[in-house]
Design a protein around this motif. Sequence first.
Motif, short mmCIF file in Angstrom:
data_model
loop_
_atom_site.label_atom_id
_atom_site.label_comp_id
_atom_site.label_asym_id
_atom_site.label_seq_id
_atom_site.Cartn_x
_atom_site.Cartn_y
_atom_site.Cartn_z
N THR A 1 -15.09 -110.51 37.61
CA THR A 1 -16.04 -109.43 37.29
C THR A 1 -15.44 -108.06 37.61
OG1 THR A 1 -17.91 -110.90 37.73
CG2 THR A 1 -18.34 -108.53 37.77
N SER A 2 -14.73 -107.96 38.73
CA SER A 2 -14.09 -106.69 39.07
C SER A 2 -13.08 -106.28 38.00
CB SER A 2 -13.38 -106.82 40.43
OG SER A 2 -14.31 -107.02 41.46
N LEU A 3 -12.34 -107.24 37.50
CA LEU A 3 -11.34 -106.95 36.45
C LEU A 3 -12.03 -106.58 35.13
CD1 LEU A 3 -8.80 -109.81 37.21
CD2 LEU A 3 -8.37 -107.36 37.44
N LEU A 4 -13.13 -107.26 34.82
CA LEU A 4 -13.83 -106.99 33.56
C LEU A 4 -14.30 -105.55 33.49
CD1 LEU A 4 -15.18 -107.92 30.91
CD2 LEU A 4 -17.14 -108.68 32.27
N PHE A 5 -14.81 -105.03 34.61
CA PHE A 5 -15.39 -103.69 34.60
C PHE A 5 -14.42 -102.60 35.05
CE2 PHE A 5 -19.20 -106.41 34.91
CZ PHE A 5 -19.87 -105.94 33.78
N MET B 1 -16.53 -107.47 46.07
CA MET B 1 -16.39 -106.35 47.00
C MET B 1 -15.07 -106.40 47.74
SD MET B 1 -18.88 -105.41 50.20
CE MET B 1 -18.53 -106.99 50.99
N LEU B 2 -14.68 -107.59 48.23
CA LEU B 2 -13.49 -107.72 49.06
C LEU B 2 -12.20 -107.64 48.25
CD1 LEU B 2 -14.62 -110.58 51.49
CD2 LEU B 2 -14.37 -108.16 52.01
N PHE B 3 -12.19 -108.32 47.11
CA PHE B 3 -10.95 -108.41 46.34
C PHE B 3 -10.88 -107.43 45.17
CE2 PHE B 3 -11.65 -112.80 47.99
CZ PHE B 3 -10.58 -112.83 48.86
N GLY B 4 -12.03 -106.83 44.82
CA GLY B 4 -12.06 -105.95 43.65
C GLY B 4 -11.11 -104.78 43.74
N THR B 5 -11.10 -104.12 44.90
CA THR B 5 -10.24 -102.96 45.06
C THR B 5 -8.77 -103.35 45.01
OG1 THR B 5 -11.94 -102.02 46.49
CG2 THR B 5 -9.83 -100.92 46.47
N ILE B 6 -8.45 -104.53 45.56
CA ILE B 6 -7.07 -105.00 45.55
C ILE B 6 -6.60 -105.26 44.13
CG2 ILE B 6 -5.52 -106.85 46.29
CD1 ILE B 6 -7.27 -107.18 48.77
N VAL B 7 -7.41 -106.00 43.36
CA VAL B 7 -7.00 -106.31 41.99
C VAL B 7 -7.00 -105.05 41.12
CG1 VAL B 7 -7.77 -108.70 42.13
CG2 VAL B 7 -9.35 -106.97 41.28
N GLY B 8 -7.88 -104.08 41.45
CA GLY B 8 -7.87 -102.82 40.72
C GLY B 8 -6.58 -102.06 40.95
N SER B 9 -6.13 -102.02 42.19
CA SER B 9 -4.87 -101.34 42.50
C SER B 9 -3.69 -102.05 41.85
CB SER B 9 -4.67 -101.29 44.02
OG SER B 9 -5.68 -100.52 44.63
N LEU B 10 -3.72 -103.39 41.86
CA LEU B 10 -2.65 -104.14 41.21
C LEU B 10 -2.64 -103.89 39.71
CD1 LEU B 10 -2.87 -107.54 43.14
CD2 LEU B 10 -1.08 -105.79 43.33
N ALA B 11 -3.82 -103.69 39.13
CA ALA B 11 -3.88 -103.38 37.69
C ALA B 11 -3.21 -102.05 37.39
CB ALA B 11 -5.34 -103.36 37.23
N ASP B 12 -3.45 -101.05 38.24
CA ASP B 12 -2.80 -99.74 38.05
C ASP B 12 -1.29 -99.84 38.20
OD1 ASP B 12 -5.10 -98.24 37.52
OD2 ASP B 12 -5.54 -97.99 39.65
N LYS B 13 -0.85 -100.67 39.14
CA LYS B 13 0.58 -100.73 39.45
C LYS B 13 1.34 -101.73 38.58
CE LYS B 13 3.71 -101.08 43.43
NZ LYS B 13 4.32 -99.76 43.16
N GLN B 14 0.76 -102.92 38.38
CA GLN B 14 1.45 -103.98 37.64
C GLN B 14 1.14 -103.98 36.14
OE1 GLN B 14 3.71 -105.77 39.21
NE2 GLN B 14 3.18 -104.83 41.19
N GLY B 15 0.11 -103.27 35.74
CA GLY B 15 -0.19 -103.18 34.31
C GLY B 15 -1.59 -103.66 33.99
#
Length: 466
Positions: A138-142, A86-100
Amino acid sequence: MEVFYWLLFGGLAAVVASLELSKTTRDRAATSSAFNSFKNNYLLVYSLMMAGDWLQGPYVYYLYTTYGYGKGDIGRLFIAGFGSSMLFGTIVGSLADKQGRKRASVTYCITYILSCITKHSPQYKVLMLGRVLGGIATSLLFSAFESWLVAEHNKRGFEPQWLSITFSKAIFLGNGLVAIISGLFANLLTDNLGLGPVAPFDAAACFLAMGMAIILSTWTENYGDASESKDLLTQFKVAASAISSDEKIALLGAIQSLFEGSMYTFVFLWTPALSPNDEDIPHGFIFATFMLSSMLGSSIASRLLARAVPKVESYMQLVFAISAVTLLLPVITNSLITPSTVKGGSISLGGCIQLFGFCTFEACVGIFWPSIMKMRSQYIPEEARSTIMNFFRIPLNIFVCIILYNVSAFPMTVMFGMCTAFLFLAAILQRRLMKVAEAHRSIFCAEFPDWTSVKERDGEAEPLNT
């Protein structure tokens, strides 16, 4: 093992096999060799990633007990995993959109491998770190893998309808067949070969490393919005604005959270529901039966997605309603059938009825995954896809953390009744989503009648399926 379990498993296997073997040309799309190569590469990677996830599930709780931790300590470890997501999922999701998204997928592999390594330590702080890493993974997987697939599919110019082929097959393999094989393989390593409960985690790390090697050597990078002017906070604002300004996205997020929240609650409740008096039930075999039911659902979904009618927004209303009824069965059976007070023994009549219902629920889960992926590909904007998908997981993780923290505070019937209410609400919201989507489609057709008539004709000529 009782004949009942084998009959149920065999009946489901026969239905799945007949559905797969009876597909007609109407159920199979004519695709290009380039797309088939792309699809098979993704399915191989996704299956390896899911194997790395499924191998850990059956023995994680047992591993913690062998280290001497009780239910309260283990509950806090699980809460840490969902809280981390919950805490880090949104951050890593945004980094995925921006960093690849490719980088994010590799990060998933590395993070989950590190999480597996922590299982070798009996220290509580190290295990807690492993749960935090697992929540991030798990956040990255989904989010990262699906976002990479959608962007790469469109970048390569494949037909949009063909996405449903990959979605359905990914769920059939990754959430069905791979789950069954992973459970059996984990049992082989731990019990038959006597390698101990940490062995499945080592095997998971090996599969994740194999998948990472394929990603690094065969995948190309794609992005959501990689502009330097947009920092992390700006990415959050873009995602929040998309959700608040588009009712379809907001409805989709609410539907996903309601269904997945009920699904994860079911994961915690099915064992005590089937064995309230410590009945002797084959947990591993029942888990395999659930996964076979999920395969049945994904096979049904592939046929539904292959046709122009019914549309996904329409049939998912029925799926959610059926799901609600199946999770109401424990409440009904407890009120109509007098529960036994004898400890031990085999599964009761009420347990048998509930098991049929739970298999039906798992079939609905199998329909849900490719269908929600299809709707996400239609409604979520590309520039913030991973960020928005992880936004959807925030209420889900809050809900699961609350359930875990209060799991002993409420009777089981109350928990199942709450899940039923959530699923009926999901059905209502799904109907609203269908109405909103139809309204937008009507406006678009009125503005561009020539273009839409051609696309509808082509859609009829090119059915979607595996």
